[in-house]
Motif scaffolding. Structure first.
Motif, mmCIF file in Angstrom:
data_model
loop_
_atom_site.group_PDB
_atom_site.id
_atom_site.type_symbol
_atom_site.label_atom_id
_atom_site.label_comp_id
_atom_site.label_asym_id
_atom_site.label_seq_id
_atom_site.Cartn_x
_atom_site.Cartn_y
_atom_site.Cartn_z
ATOM 1 N N TYR A 45 -1.239 5.782 7.321
ATOM 2 C CA TYR A 45 -0.947 4.387 7.642
ATOM 3 C C TYR A 45 0.100 3.851 6.667
ATOM 4 C CZ TYR A 45 -1.631 -0.574 8.631
ATOM 5 O OH TYR A 45 -1.424 -1.892 8.962
ATOM 6 N N MET A 46 -0.056 4.167 5.378
ATOM 7 C CA MET A 46 0.907 3.723 4.376
ATOM 8 C C MET A 46 2.288 4.293 4.687
ATOM 9 S SD MET A 46 1.402 1.809 1.761
ATOM 10 C CE MET A 46 -0.271 1.498 1.203
ATOM 11 N N SER A 47 2.321 5.547 5.088
ATOM 12 C CA SER A 47 3.589 6.164 5.466
ATOM 13 C C SER A 47 4.238 5.402 6.619
ATOM 14 C CB SER A 47 3.361 7.629 5.864
ATOM 15 O OG SER A 47 4.548 8.188 6.378
ATOM 16 N N ALA A 48 3.435 5.045 7.613
ATOM 17 C CA ALA A 48 3.957 4.311 8.765
ATOM 18 C C ALA A 48 4.467 2.925 8.366
ATOM 19 C CB ALA A 48 2.884 4.202 9.852
ATOM 20 N N VAL A 49 3.796 2.280 7.425
ATOM 21 C CA VAL A 49 4.251 0.974 6.929
ATOM 22 C C VAL A 49 5.593 1.153 6.233
ATOM 23 C CG1 VAL A 49 3.792 -0.874 5.263
ATOM 24 C CG2 VAL A 49 1.951 -0.051 6.743
ATOM 25 N N GLU A 50 5.699 2.143 5.374
ATOM 26 C CA GLU A 50 6.946 2.371 4.640
ATOM 27 C C GLU A 50 8.103 2.745 5.574
ATOM 28 O OE1 GLU A 50 6.662 5.023 1.308
ATOM 29 O OE2 GLU A 50 5.377 3.651 0.186
ATOM 30 N N ARG A 51 7.799 3.374 6.689
ATOM 31 C CA ARG A 51 8.840 3.753 7.649
ATOM 32 C C ARG A 51 9.173 2.631 8.633
ATOM 33 N NH1 ARG A 51 6.883 7.423 10.914
ATOM 34 N NH2 ARG A 51 4.810 7.493 10.008
ATOM 35 N N GLY A 52 8.424 1.535 8.578
ATOM 36 C CA GLY A 52 8.706 0.402 9.446
ATOM 37 C C GLY A 52 8.207 0.547 10.875
ATOM 38 N N VAL A 53 7.268 1.458 11.089
ATOM 39 C CA VAL A 53 6.733 1.641 12.440
ATOM 40 C C VAL A 53 5.350 1.022 12.608
ATOM 41 C CG1 VAL A 53 8.107 3.699 12.935
ATOM 42 C CG2 VAL A 53 5.828 3.959 11.966
ATOM 43 N N GLN A 54 4.793 0.537 11.526
ATOM 44 C CA GLN A 54 3.479 -0.111 11.572
ATOM 45 C C GLN A 54 3.651 -1.549 11.097
ATOM 46 O OE1 GLN A 54 0.394 -0.331 13.075
ATOM 47 N NE2 GLN A 54 0.279 1.822 12.556
ATOM 48 N N ASN A 55 3.063 -2.486 11.821
ATOM 49 C CA ASN A 55 3.129 -3.902 11.494
ATOM 50 C C ASN A 55 1.834 -4.277 10.777
ATOM 51 O OD1 ASN A 55 3.719 -6.608 11.404
ATOM 52 N ND2 ASN A 55 3.411 -6.961 13.591
#
Length: 81
Positions: A45-55
């Motif tokens: 989830y943290m990875s997705a946040v850092e990549r801008g794909v998770q809000n």
């Protein structure tokens, strides 16, 4: 891997937030896994946040900012938000 937030995935604001989190995390020598642990979220989830794909919700942003050692205002300013 968490499902992306399709409505906002790769939105410039989310990309900027993710970049700011990554920059601040690395400047403090914190691994992504450690930041996830400190923020009480899964590493993917943290990875997705850092990549801008998770809000992330506001409470997740608060947890991430605290775990990095900055205020939400400082994090937002770093992201240019």
């Amino acid at each position: 891997m968490p499902a992306p937030s399709p409505k906002f995935a790769r939105d410039p604001a989310l990309m900027a937030l993710g970049d700011a989190i990554r920059l601040l995390r690395k400047a403090r020598g914190i691994s992504q896994e450690e930041l996830a642990h400190r923020s009480h979220v899964d590493r993917s989830y943290m990875s997705a946040v850092e990549r801008g794909v998770q809000n992330p919700g506001i409470m997740i942003v608060v947890a991430i900012a605290r775990a990095i050692g900055v205020s939400v205002a400082q994090l937002a300013a770093e992201a240019g938000l």
